[in-house]
Design an enzyme around this catalytic site. Structure first.
Site: not given
Ligand code: IPE
Ligand code: IPE
Ligand code: MG
Length: 247
Positions: A18, A66
């Protein structure tokens, strides 16, 4: 890496990768640039786990939730995934790494699904490490899918309610054959599981770090494993019982 106790390595590490979006914002870039940078961390961590001797690594790459992100971002993520798979086949083969996927992979774009299936098939005989990608994955989805299949099998007379033990239930999960994670790492300072491996994490050790995923490298992984090695896993027993068992 030398600081690690080789006799107490986690057998299975799971990572919630993340913070790509925040990394991009920090560098005045678009979110997609953050995801692209994140693939460098994936390469580095896969290689490090292989070198350290971790038999199972599971990466949360795309959650079922996602899918509701802006279309452009989802498309870019799928493109990156396709490119990653194409570029890594050679390395996986050379390093004897087997690829698996968990999640609703049938719903992936057909191009991605095709390369994924091909990579899984071509690496199926590899034995040094299993890399599992969680794609279109949700813990609730996975459990519901298992329940539906059990109900179907019960109707066909293949299973009865008294046969539904923990072990049999696990055979219906996407993770069949993969041991439960010993260590879960989540980057970017978020303290939640976000629908990842809900059943499987009953006794997993959690490690949270402020490091954003695109900055995560072998040294951060080693820190997480060192912290894991300091923990006492009791599985509901008392400390004394655990010590007796070990000796
Ligand atoms: C969790 O991250 C999913 C992945 C890393 C693929 P998110 O960014 O989607 O999670 P939330 O929404 O902050 O809980
Ligand atoms: C994790 O990074 C990747 C996926 C969930 C696909 P994020 O895209 O959630 O990054 P933040 O949480 O917005 O920083
Ligand atoms: Mg995230």
């Amino acid at each position: 890496m030398d600081r690690l106790d080789k006799t107490r390595l986690p057998r299975h590490i799971a990572i919630i990768m993340d913070g790509n979006g925040r990394w991009a914002r920090k560098h005045s870039l678009g979110r997609i640039a953050g995801h692209r940078k994140g693939t460098e961390s994936v390469r580095s961590v896969v290689e490090a786990c292989r070198r350290i001797g971790i038999p199972f690594l599971t990466l949360y790459a795309f959650s079922s939730e996602n899918r509701s992100r802006p279309e452009k971002e989802v498309e870019a993520l799928m493109g990156l995934l396709e490119r990653y798979l194409k570029s890594e086949l050679e390395t996986m083969t050379k390093n004897n790494i087997r690829l698996l996927a968990i999640g609703e992979t049938a719903a992936l774009p057909s191009g991605v699904k095709a390369v994924l299936d091909e990579t899984i098939a071509k690496t199926a005989g590899n034995t040094a490490m299993t890399l599992t990608l969680a794609l279109n994955y949700g813990g609730h989805d996975e459990i519901l899918h298992a329940v539906r299949r059990i109900v179907d099998d019960a109707r066909r007379g293949i299973i009865e309610s008294r046969d539904v033990t923990e072990q049999r239930f696990e055979d219906y999960l996407h993770t069949k054959g993969i041991p439960d994670p010993d260590l879960l790492i989540r980057t970017s300072g978020e303290y939640r599981v976000s629908n990842f491996l809900l059943w499987q994490m009953a006794y997993t050790e959690f490690y949270f770090t402020e490091t954003l995923w695109p900055d995560f490298r072998e040294e951060h992984l080693v820190e997480a494993i060192l912290e894991y090695q300091k923990r006492e896993r009791r599985f509901g027993l008392t400390s004394d019982q655990v010590h007796k068992k070990r000796s």
